[in-house]
Design a protein around this motif. Structure first.
Motif, PDB file in Angstrom:
ATOM      1  N   ILE B  46       0.841  -1.205   0.000  1.00  0.00           N
ATOM      2  CA  ILE B  46       0.000   0.000   0.000  1.00  0.00           C
ATOM      3  C   ILE B  46       0.879   1.259   0.000  1.00  0.00           C
ATOM      4  O   ILE B  46       1.900   1.325   0.662  1.00  0.00           O
ATOM      5  N   PHE B  47       0.521   2.258  -0.784  1.00  0.00           N
ATOM      6  CA  PHE B  47       1.284   3.517  -0.800  1.00  0.00           C
ATOM      7  C   PHE B  47       0.390   4.717  -0.502  1.00  0.00           C
ATOM      8  O   PHE B  47       0.616   5.448   0.446  1.00  0.00           O
ATOM      9  N   CYS B  48      -0.643   4.918  -1.324  1.00  0.00           N
ATOM     10  CA  CYS B  48      -1.500   6.105  -1.092  1.00  0.00           C
ATOM     11  C   CYS B  48      -2.659   5.782  -0.153  1.00  0.00           C
ATOM     12  O   CYS B  48      -3.188   6.661   0.511  1.00  0.00           O
ATOM     13  N   PHE B  54      -2.458   2.895  -7.337  1.00  0.00           N
ATOM     14  CA  PHE B  54      -2.504   1.568  -7.957  1.00  0.00           C
ATOM     15  C   PHE B  54      -1.309   0.680  -7.605  1.00  0.00           C
ATOM     16  O   PHE B  54      -1.031  -0.288  -8.283  1.00  0.00           O
ATOM     17  N   ASP B  55      -0.557   1.022  -6.565  1.00  0.00           N
ATOM     18  CA  ASP B  55       0.535   0.162  -6.142  1.00  0.00           C
ATOM     19  C   ASP B  55       0.003  -1.127  -5.534  1.00  0.00           C
ATOM     20  O   ASP B  55       0.681  -2.138  -5.518  1.00  0.00           O
ATOM     21  N   CYS B  56      -1.205  -1.080  -5.015  1.00  0.00           N
ATOM     22  CA  CYS B  56      -1.725  -2.184  -4.210  1.00  0.00           C
ATOM     23  C   CYS B  56      -2.575  -3.159  -5.017  1.00  0.00           C
ATOM     24  O   CYS B  56      -3.302  -3.947  -4.435  1.00  0.00           O
TER      25      CYS B  56
HETATM   26  S1  FES Z   1      -2.571   2.033  -2.138  1.00  0.00           S
HETATM   27 FE1  FES Z   1      -2.749   3.494  -3.726  1.00  0.00          FE
HETATM   28  S2  FES Z   1      -4.394   2.657  -4.882  1.00  0.00           S
HETATM   29 FE2  FES Z   1      -4.287   1.329  -3.189  1.00  0.00          FE
END
Ligand code: FES
Lengths: 446, 83
Positions: B46-48, B54-56
């Motif tokens: 997870i990033f944002c 969309f990293d996750c």
């Molecule tokens: S952590 Fe960024 S879209 Fe899910």
């Protein structure tokens, strides 16, 4: 019919204002729970003044004039003869909604700046740490460093520490003395001073180390490298190495403009390079019956969003806007400008990067690739560079990196980023990336 | 008491609280890697946290590119890492 996109403070305030006058409206929101990014709670209310959110939630749930569509991602919109059609996906099913009047309150997300190691697990935005904690009851790590700039870092640090994490430091790039440059804004917003005091007391009580003029400029996955920076964010000297499993780094916010952009609402570039919508004193955009409120018209926090939302709601049903509302908006806008003055994001971060630092996380494009597209391939602007490197062309459609790519290219060429370029990188053809199957179905319907 | 929801991630059993996102439930169970990147094979998670980056993304019940920070866990869901 009036539709409000977004169920954060601005959207909820608009809905409440409209319903109060006996007019029906529909609130459509991507999340399953109301509140947007500001108001996320699992059960117990925590944080400064967050109890007021409940008044709005109750209204949304119990006022028969308000229809609430949740977990619905609006991915595109069209407008013909003043009739706006919103296409959305809900639980994989494609639906649409038509309205004569649209109020957009699409909010904002954390601005990220790259640094070596920012792609490693454990590096995230403060918004992510906050969402996991408040929305899902999960503490992201054991030892957490919070870094970047802006008042939002404080509630995140306090929330995490109260939930039992060890916050190894809040690294705020700027000195609080910068607030002295905005005496009028402070004089008109005394309650903000109390809010700051509230967090300062908590930070002291929780023994969280608060460091000004320092930020995390590199992360190994288990060690954060902290540097002392000047007000332009250039590194003056490296300072500490701190063991931690999470670095939450955030640099203000980026408004989500996609939907209004698709509908042709005029955008402008604010003093700090943030692209926002141009609205008049009634929060009306340049396009017909489209009103816009909240962060998408300038980052200003939830107080301003609530006032703007109420004004947009009243204006959308041709009700008089009370003078007090306009006054409070002006007061809060003063504060919003002071925020920009107090927490600027200079270009010094570009020198934190090394050749291998990823700029585009999705397509894994490195700093040296972006730079060589300018030097060797002679890319004139970020658009061309993006074509060469695929930076900004991944799943997130450049939401995270496109501003940084443009600023790196402009920095390499020694020129400022043109406003036209800022506006072009803030827009995308779809408001939300959806599967190609749904896209094909949508086109087939027409 | 909130209800426990059972699901699988890469074939192994996991559980979380009702209403939690896939990413939150996995993180809470100690999973620090949701996928590997396409080119470099680097781990991502997870990033944002709010559906922007969309990293996750993971595959949920055979549907690819699902943002695990947004999608709530559901009973019996089969979640698989993607590249
Ligand atoms: S952590 Fe960024 S879209 Fe899910």
């Amino acid at each position: 019919m009036i539709v409000i996109v977004g169920a954060g403070p601005a959207g909820l305030a608009a809905a409440k204002a409209i319903a109060r006058h006996g007019v029906s409206c529909t609130v459509i929101d991507a999340a399953s729970k109301p509140g947007g990014q500001y108001w996320r709670f699992r059960d117990l209310v925590q944080g400064y003044k967050s109890q007021r959110a409940y008044g709005y939630f109750d209204e949304l749930r119990s006022n028969p004039k308000i229809t609430y569509i949740n977990a619905a991602q609006v991915w595109s919109a069209t407008r013909t003869n003043d009739l706006v059609t919103l296409n959305y996906l809900q639980a994989g099913i494609e639906k649409s909604l038509k309205c004569q009047t649209l109020i957009l309150t699409t909010g904002a997300y954390d601005r990220s700046i790259p640094f070596p190691g920012w792609e490693k697990p454990g590096s995230m935005t403060p918004g992510a740490a906050q969402a996991l904690l408040k929305g899902h009851g999960v503490v992201v790590g054991k030892k957490i460093a919070i870094s970047g700039t802006g008042p939002f870092l404080l509630p995140v640090a306090v929330g995490l520490a109260e939930a039992g994490a060890e916050v190894v430091g809040v690294f705020e790039a700027h000195s609080p003395l910068r607030w002295l440059r905005s005496p009028i804004a402070l004089a008109f917003n005394p309650e903000k001073f109390f809010e700051l005091l509230y967090y300062a007391k908590k930070i002291k009580k929780l023994s969280i180390p608060m460091k000004f003029g320092k930020v995390v400029t590199e992360f190994s996955g288990s060690t954060a490298f902290v540097s002392r920076v000047n007000s332009e964010l250039s590194i003056k000297r490296s300072s500490d190495e701190i063991q931690c499993d999470v670095v939450a780094s955030g640099w203000g916010f980026v408004p989500d403009l996609s939907l209004g952009g698709i509908l042709g609402c005029k955008e402008i570039v604010s003093v700090d390079g943030t692209v926002i919508f141009s609205v008049d004193r009634n929060q009306q955009s340049t396009v017909g019956n489209i009103f816009i409120a909240g962060e998408a018209t300038g980052i200003g926090g939830s107080d301003l969003a609530l006032i703007e939302g109420e004004i947009a709601g009243l204006a959308s049903i041709n009700k008089r806007i009370p003078f007090t509302l306009r006054f409070h908006r002006a007061r809060k806008q003063l504060f919003a400008r002071a925020l920009i003055r107090s927490y600027p994001v200079g270009n010094g971060w570009q020198k934190w990067l090394d050749a291998k630092t990823l700029i585009c996380r999705c397509e894994e494009v490195s700093c040296s690739q972006v730079l060589s597209s300018v030097v060797e391939l002679k890319a004139e602007d970020s658009r061309t560079s993006k074509l060469f490197t695929r930076a900004g062309m991944g799943l997130c459609q450049g939401r995270v990196c496109s501003r940084n790519v443009s600023e790196i290219i402009a920095g390499a060429k020694g020129v400022p980023v043109a406003d036209t370029e800022r506006i072009s990188y803030s827009n995308r053809p779809l408001a939300a990336p959806i599967s190609l199957g749904s896209l094909a179905d949508g086109i087939g319907e027409k | 008491m909130t209800r426990r929801i059972s699901f699988s991630f890469n074939g192994k059993p996991f559980s979380g609280e009702e209403g939690q996102s896939i990413a939150a439930a996995l993180l809470n169970s100690g999973v620090t890697e949701l996928r590997k990147t396409r080119f470099e094979g680097e781990p991502r998670t997870i990033f944002c946290g709010i559906g922007i980056c969309f990293d996750c993304v993971v595959t949920v019940n055979n549907v690819a590119n699902q943002r695990s920070c947004l999608i709530e866990i559901s009973e019996g869901a089969e979640i698989v890492s993607q590249q």
